[in-house]
Design a protein around this motif. Sequence first.
Motif, mmCIF file in Angstrom:
data_model
loop_
_atom_site.group_PDB
_atom_site.id
_atom_site.type_symbol
_atom_site.label_atom_id
_atom_site.label_comp_id
_atom_site.label_asym_id
_atom_site.label_seq_id
_atom_site.Cartn_x
_atom_site.Cartn_y
_atom_site.Cartn_z
ATOM 1 N N ALA A 1 -40.040 58.840 -22.602
ATOM 2 C CA ALA A 1 -40.130 58.004 -21.401
ATOM 3 C C ALA A 1 -40.182 56.518 -21.749
ATOM 4 O O ALA A 1 -39.553 55.688 -21.080
ATOM 5 N N THR A 2 -40.903 56.195 -22.806
ATOM 6 C CA THR A 2 -40.997 54.791 -23.211
ATOM 7 C C THR A 2 -39.639 54.268 -23.654
ATOM 8 O O THR A 2 -39.198 53.203 -23.220
ATOM 9 N N ARG B 1 -36.675 55.476 -23.000
ATOM 10 C CA ARG B 1 -35.708 55.455 -21.904
ATOM 11 C C ARG B 1 -35.905 54.217 -21.032
ATOM 12 O O ARG B 1 -34.950 53.612 -20.556
ATOM 13 N N THR B 2 -37.163 53.849 -20.821
ATOM 14 C CA THR B 2 -37.429 52.645 -20.035
ATOM 15 C C THR B 2 -36.926 51.409 -20.772
ATOM 16 O O THR B 2 -36.299 50.531 -20.174
ATOM 17 N N PRO C 1 -46.555 47.236 -12.951
ATOM 18 C CA PRO C 1 -47.539 47.526 -13.994
ATOM 19 C C PRO C 1 -47.057 47.154 -15.390
ATOM 20 O O PRO C 1 -47.864 46.765 -16.238
ATOM 21 N N VAL C 2 -45.765 47.275 -15.626
ATOM 22 C CA VAL C 2 -45.239 46.899 -16.942
ATOM 23 C C VAL C 2 -45.434 45.406 -17.171
ATOM 24 O O VAL C 2 -46.006 44.977 -18.187
ATOM 25 N N SER D 1 -49.169 44.531 -17.458
ATOM 26 C CA SER D 1 -49.839 44.912 -18.700
ATOM 27 C C SER D 1 -49.416 43.982 -19.836
ATOM 28 O O SER D 1 -50.228 43.660 -20.714
ATOM 29 N N LEU D 2 -48.157 43.551 -19.807
ATOM 30 C CA LEU D 2 -47.738 42.549 -20.785
ATOM 31 C C LEU D 2 -48.542 41.266 -20.588
ATOM 32 O O LEU D 2 -49.017 40.649 -21.548
ATOM 33 N N PRO E 1 -51.861 50.004 -22.946
ATOM 34 C CA PRO E 1 -51.428 49.936 -21.550
ATOM 35 C C PRO E 1 -49.961 49.546 -21.397
ATOM 36 O O PRO E 1 -49.295 49.988 -20.460
ATOM 37 N N VAL E 2 -49.470 48.712 -22.299
ATOM 38 C CA VAL E 2 -48.061 48.313 -22.230
ATOM 39 C C VAL E 2 -47.172 49.535 -22.442
ATOM 40 O O VAL E 2 -46.286 49.840 -21.632
ATOM 41 N N VAL E 3 -47.427 50.262 -23.505
ATOM 42 C CA VAL E 3 -46.602 51.433 -23.804
ATOM 43 C C VAL E 3 -46.762 52.493 -22.709
ATOM 44 O O VAL E 3 -45.781 53.086 -22.266
ATOM 45 N N SER F 1 -47.521 52.031 -19.540
ATOM 46 C CA SER F 1 -46.878 51.659 -18.279
ATOM 47 C C SER F 1 -45.363 51.825 -18.379
ATOM 48 O O SER F 1 -44.703 52.220 -17.417
ATOM 49 N N LEU F 2 -44.837 51.551 -19.563
ATOM 50 C CA LEU F 2 -43.408 51.817 -19.771
ATOM 51 C C LEU F 2 -43.139 53.308 -19.624
ATOM 52 O O LEU F 2 -42.164 53.730 -18.983
ATOM 53 N N ALA F 3 -44.014 54.116 -20.202
ATOM 54 C CA ALA F 3 -43.831 55.569 -20.136
ATOM 55 C C ALA F 3 -43.954 56.062 -18.695
ATOM 56 O O ALA F 3 -43.191 56.924 -18.256
ATOM 57 N N TRP G 1 -43.279 54.457 -15.922
ATOM 58 C CA TRP G 1 -42.073 54.138 -15.182
ATOM 59 C C TRP G 1 -40.949 55.086 -15.583
ATOM 60 O O TRP G 1 -40.245 55.629 -14.737
ATOM 61 N N GLY G 2 -40.824 55.304 -16.882
ATOM 62 C CA GLY G 2 -39.763 56.170 -17.373
ATOM 63 C C GLY G 2 -39.890 57.592 -16.870
ATOM 64 O O GLY G 2 -38.896 58.233 -16.519
ATOM 65 N N MET G 3 -41.119 58.090 -16.811
ATOM 66 C CA MET G 3 -41.337 59.446 -16.315
ATOM 67 C C MET G 3 -40.775 59.593 -14.907
ATOM 68 O O MET G 3 -40.234 60.633 -14.546
#
Lengths: 227, 227
Positions: free
Chosen positions: A11-12, A14-15, A91-92, A95-96, B91-93, B95-97, B99-101
């Motif tokens: 998922a990470t 792919r994003t 959220p992405v 969080s950054l 949290p960064v990783v 949140s990316l995950a 979104w990807g999910m």
Amino acid sequence: MEQRTYHQYCATARTLDVVGERWTLLLVRELLTGPKRFGDLQRNLRGLGTGLLAARLKHLEQQGIVRKTVLPPPARTAAYVLTAAGDELVPVVLSLAQWGMRWAMADPRDDETFEPGWAVLGLKARFDRGAATGIQAVCEFRIGDEVFHARIHDCTIETNYGPAQQPDFVLTTDYRTFRDIAASRTTLTQAVATQQAAIEGDGTLLRQLSSLFPPVEPQPRLPRLPR
Amino acid sequence: MEQRTYHQYCATARTLDVVGERWTLLLVRELLTGPKRFGDLQRNLRGLGTGLLAARLKHLEQQGIVRKTVLPPPARTAAYVLTAAGDELVPVVLSLAQWGMRWAMADPRDDETFEPGWAVLGLKARFDRGAATGIQAVCEFRIGDEVFHARIHDCTIETNYGPAQQPDFVLTTDYRTFRDIAASRTTLTQAVATQQAAIEGDGTLLRQLSSLFPPVEPQPRLPRLPR
DNA sequence: CGGCATCCATTTTGATACTG
DNA sequence: CAGTATCAAAATGGATGCCG
């Protein structure tokens, strides 16, 4: 022209295939505060050429993250907005921002640009849901010649470009002071005391705001200087 | 060799200056499950050459995100670990995950690699704090020849590589099934029913787990195919 | 094997000129 | 103002070779 991907069923990854290229997440950041025109985007993203900007926008459009629209009258010009999928990147970006607030916001450098909208996002990243239970308020921020507002509603905060209809609280200040407040380099209270910022409206809110946006303690990340 | 930055005094941009380059956040992802050796990293990151991997690791070290250590006996080989600043990239990783999910995990492709550790991260991204109040459990996942465990403690979840000391619950399955469970393409219950997965230990936990990791409803992001 | 340098083909980018 | 076209510089990837 095969698009470059990580080729991972993760998922990470792919994003990152979708929004991981240079400038892309900053474009999303710009669109978080509302529709923007091509020129507006480029103005806030020094170093991003027109060609690459056009390519990125096209890519984000194809990926269903950005939609091209026509602004309502009287503007009537073309603009770009986030889709639902784009909105969920909040959220992405936050969080950054949260990480950056803590580990990477050492003093501003001379060669860096600054936009008040970024600081509004910084405030949003500092927002403490827990401290906001039951609080409801609309704040307007007048920063130089730009205006933003924040709508605090129970445990959520929403920020947007432009004035608020009926603000409970108005903060007027300059770019530099707002930048320093957002980065926890000073406090709102301190800025008001030294007349670098002025507030109108509900005075009790001023005290509350300090707890809603707890200052971030910047951490030194680099114990020794790279030689 | 001037390092490329966005030259923006913005928490998001500053963070991307540090971890925004290609492969960097995937390296962090790999290190989230514990120390890894150079070769382990490269094995899980097809397409990343030794030169670039070395450069990225050096950069992350200079940036105070990764630290080079020597594994405890009996291994005694060099390995890379996240520092405190690196840990806070979770949290960064995630949140990316997340979104990807939701937006990018359509069916796996033939040309994609897969590692069970990524799926463990996917589970972590699905973890519902709210549903976990008061629950305490240690789960072990035996996926093919790899073992991970998760420690659920009140409202938090912690995942790591390796077996657990005293698991309350053990799930044994193959790569493919675990991949599909993590991506919400099937459910744990379903996998057990069809004997693609086996569980040992506290049976009541099985029901609870379904609510702790609510399935993600994947959303179609691209209404029409790009022509 | 771990780690890094070196060479080279291909992509990506940055910056500018140019067009409707 | 919105975007295309163009070109030089930089980043990437892949292969290889070296050394402890």
